[in-house]
Design an enzyme around this catalytic site. Structure first.
Site, short mmCIF file in Angstrom:
data_model
loop_
_atom_site.label_atom_id
_atom_site.label_comp_id
_atom_site.label_asym_id
_atom_site.label_seq_id
_atom_site.Cartn_x
_atom_site.Cartn_y
_atom_site.Cartn_z
N ARG A 170 -6.34 -37.53 -15.22
CA ARG A 170 -7.31 -36.64 -15.88
C ARG A 170 -6.74 -35.91 -17.09
O ARG A 170 -7.13 -34.78 -17.39
CB ARG A 170 -7.88 -35.60 -14.90
CG ARG A 170 -8.72 -36.15 -13.80
CD ARG A 170 -9.95 -36.93 -14.31
NE ARG A 170 -10.52 -37.61 -13.18
CZ ARG A 170 -10.08 -38.81 -12.76
NH1 ARG A 170 -9.16 -39.48 -13.42
NH2 ARG A 170 -10.62 -39.37 -11.69
N SER A 247 -16.66 -32.82 -11.31
CA SER A 247 -15.66 -32.19 -10.44
C SER A 247 -15.06 -31.01 -11.20
O SER A 247 -14.55 -31.18 -12.31
CB SER A 247 -14.55 -33.18 -10.10
OG SER A 247 -15.12 -34.29 -9.44
N GLU A 354 -10.77 -28.87 -14.14
CA GLU A 354 -10.77 -30.14 -14.88
C GLU A 354 -11.44 -30.01 -16.25
O GLU A 354 -10.95 -30.61 -17.22
CB GLU A 354 -11.48 -31.21 -14.04
CG GLU A 354 -11.46 -32.57 -14.69
CD GLU A 354 -12.27 -33.60 -13.93
OE1 GLU A 354 -11.94 -33.87 -12.76
OE2 GLU A 354 -13.23 -34.13 -14.50
C1 LIG Z 1 -22.34 -35.06 -12.99
C2 LIG Z 1 -20.98 -35.33 -13.58
C3 LIG Z 1 -20.15 -36.30 -13.03
C4 LIG Z 1 -18.89 -36.56 -13.59
N1 LIG Z 1 -18.10 -37.52 -13.02
C5 LIG Z 1 -16.88 -37.80 -13.54
C6 LIG Z 1 -16.05 -38.81 -12.95
O1 LIG Z 1 -16.42 -39.47 -11.98
N2 LIG Z 1 -14.84 -39.03 -13.51
C7 LIG Z 1 -14.40 -38.32 -14.59
O2 LIG Z 1 -13.27 -38.58 -15.04
N3 LIG Z 1 -15.18 -37.39 -15.19
C8 LIG Z 1 -16.40 -37.11 -14.69
N4 LIG Z 1 -17.19 -36.14 -15.26
C9 LIG Z 1 -16.69 -35.40 -16.42
C10 LIG Z 1 -17.18 -35.95 -17.78
O3 LIG Z 1 -18.34 -36.71 -17.64
C11 LIG Z 1 -16.12 -36.80 -18.48
O4 LIG Z 1 -14.95 -36.05 -18.69
C12 LIG Z 1 -16.62 -37.35 -19.82
O5 LIG Z 1 -15.71 -38.28 -20.33
C13 LIG Z 1 -16.85 -36.25 -20.86
O6 LIG Z 1 -17.48 -36.85 -21.97
P1 LIG Z 1 -18.33 -36.04 -23.01
O7 LIG Z 1 -18.68 -36.95 -24.11
O8 LIG Z 1 -19.47 -35.36 -22.32
O9 LIG Z 1 -17.26 -34.95 -23.49
P2 LIG Z 1 -17.55 -33.45 -23.94
O10 LIG Z 1 -17.88 -32.65 -22.73
O11 LIG Z 1 -18.47 -33.42 -25.07
O12 LIG Z 1 -16.08 -33.04 -24.43
C14 LIG Z 1 -15.03 -32.90 -23.50
C15 LIG Z 1 -13.72 -32.74 -24.27
O13 LIG Z 1 -13.44 -33.95 -24.97
C16 LIG Z 1 -13.37 -33.69 -26.38
N5 LIG Z 1 -14.00 -34.83 -27.06
C17 LIG Z 1 -15.24 -35.32 -26.88
N6 LIG Z 1 -15.44 -36.39 -27.68
C18 LIG Z 1 -14.29 -36.56 -28.38
C19 LIG Z 1 -13.87 -37.47 -29.38
N7 LIG Z 1 -14.66 -38.45 -29.83
N8 LIG Z 1 -12.60 -37.35 -29.88
C20 LIG Z 1 -11.77 -36.37 -29.45
N9 LIG Z 1 -12.12 -35.47 -28.51
C21 LIG Z 1 -13.37 -35.57 -27.99
C22 LIG Z 1 -14.13 -32.41 -26.60
O14 LIG Z 1 -13.69 -31.74 -27.77
C23 LIG Z 1 -13.78 -31.64 -25.34
O15 LIG Z 1 -12.53 -31.05 -25.47
C24 LIG Z 1 -18.46 -35.84 -14.73
C25 LIG Z 1 -19.30 -34.87 -15.29
C26 LIG Z 1 -20.55 -34.62 -14.74
C27 LIG Z 1 -21.45 -33.60 -15.36
#
Ligand SMILES: Cc1cc2nc3c(=O)[nH]c(=O)nc-3n(C[C@H](O)[C@H](O)[C@H](O)COP(=O)(O)OP(=O)(O)OC[C@H]3O[C@@H](n4cnc5c(N)ncnc54)[C@H](O)[C@@H]3O)c2cc1C
Length: 362
Positions: A170, A247, A354
């Protein structure tokens, strides 16, 4: 800034409308970037002007403070997909702003294996390397081929291999850092249509395969989505148990020499039976415990604290903190602190959040 190709200044939307936890105040500005070059140019110009930037994908891993926020949001929205038939592998190249699960569905729909266990994870393609997303026995590190990033220190727009990313459980060099912005990502696929080996016992059981076997990616995707929905882990506007950041805590890794003390605290509180059954897995640096198991056994059951609380644990999964619609950032943070402190007090184990925190902290 909105004069740059592929960049549009959007209305000053609050982060509550752009995050899955549905909390967060108003940024100074929101730039929607529909090309990789637009993303890189926006971040370059904001860095040069020394303006705080939040790079935003799907907002599914963020805890954002309320009120007026001194930052500009650069929303990554480039969504192109291309399949590259290379000699030793089939590669899919996707824009960082594409919704991750759309990519998974597309690859599986074409009969290719590789991404199926990661079905249903919310957010964007570009964020998957940021915390090395993982689920059901697979981490993105296993299928990642290359990342195109904009290096915010050197100004280079370049392709790098996974060893540049420091991927671990993670986390990566990109998490909680201003190191670089992901513009495009390439993943290796199995063109013969075999899934990744199924390592997660619950998934193997549902699929009726032996752990380590490969099977049909479409069947794996269907089964993973079913399992995830049962735990409130697939976004659903009609299911408040999914209004979360997923999580909330990572599974804690305790040093092997500290494990007997944890077991004895568990035994003291719950008896020898539960202490013997506590989930524990060998991991880098010691033994990985289950955060959800510890939270529940420390007295924070599903739905804690009550059905009238604006912020509460999911009724399906104790590891998700949810906003039932009216919660503020302060409500979520107070609950997160209570759970973290309660687990420490009960078992002497420190839980670490996380998600990424913006303008606030636990
Ligand atoms: C219901 C639910 C279930 C989930 N299940 C899982 C799971 O099973 N496994 C898991 O690992 N995670 C899980 N997550 C967490 C999340 O979905 C992941 O971490 C996902 O990859 C975040 O993507 P995002 O585009 O929404 O990032 P954001 O929330 O928009 O950003 C998260 C971080 O990443 C950075 N970021 C985003 N895009 C970029 C980019 N292009 N370049 C550089 N930095 C960037 C942002 O600045 C921020 O710091 C879950 C979340 C939810 C709500």
């Amino acid at each position: 800034m909105s004069d740059v190709d592929g960049v549009a200044a959007a209305p000053r939307t609050s982060l509550a409308e752009l995050t899955t936890l549905r909390i967060g105040g108003r940024p100074r500005a929101l730039l929607e970037c529909s090309t990789a070059e637009g993303v890189a140019e926006s971040v370059r110009a904001l860095d040069a002007a020394d303006r705080p930037v939040l790079v935003l994908g799907g907002g599914s891993n963020l805890v954002v403070a309320g009120g007026d926020l001194d930052l500009v949001v650069v929303a990554v929205r480039n969504r192109e997909v291309e399949y590259l038939d290379e000699a030793d592998a089939l590669i899919v190249r996707a824009g960082a702003g594409l919704t991750w699960d759309e990519l998974v569905a597309d690859t599986v729909g074409r009969g290719y294996g590789g991404l199926e266990c990661l079905s249903g994870i919310p957010g964007s393609v570009g964020a998957t390397p940021v915390q090395n997303v993982g689920a059901y026995g697979v981490e993105v590190a296993q299928v990642l081929h290359r990342v195109r990033w904009y290096d915010r220190a050197t100004g280079a727009d370049e392709w790098v291999t996974p060893d540049a990313l420091g991927l671990a459980y993670r986390t990566s060099v990109l998490k909680n850092s201003d190191r670089a912005v992901v513009l495009e990502v390439e993943f290796r696929l199995d063109r013969a249509g075999r899934s990744e080996p199924i390592r997660y016992a619950e998934l193997a059981g549902r699929l009726g395969v032996e752990p380590g076997e490969r099977t049909d990616p479409a069947l794996v995707r269907h089964t993973v989505l079913e399992l995830r929905r049962g735990k409130g882990m697939v976004l659903d506007d009609d299911d408040e148990d999914t209004w979360s950041a997923g999580s909330f805590f990572t599974n804690p890794v305790v040093r092997d020499e500290d494990l007997p003390a944890v077991r004895s605290r568990v035994a003291g509180r719950l008896g020898d039976g539960p202490a013997g059954q506590m989930p524990a897995f060998a991991a880098t640096g010691g033994t990985k415990l289950s955060a959800g198991w510890l939270i529940e056994r420390a007295g924070f059951g599903k739905g804690y604290p009550s059905s009238s609380s604006p912020a509460r644990l999911s009724t399906k999964h104790t590891l998700a903190l949810t906003n039932r619609g009216e919660a503020t950032a302060d409500d979520v943070i107070a609950l997160a602190r209570e759970v973290r402190d309660g687990v420490r007090e009960a078992f002497g184990v420190e839980l670490h959040p996380e998600p990424v925190w913006v303008g606030c902290s636990i």
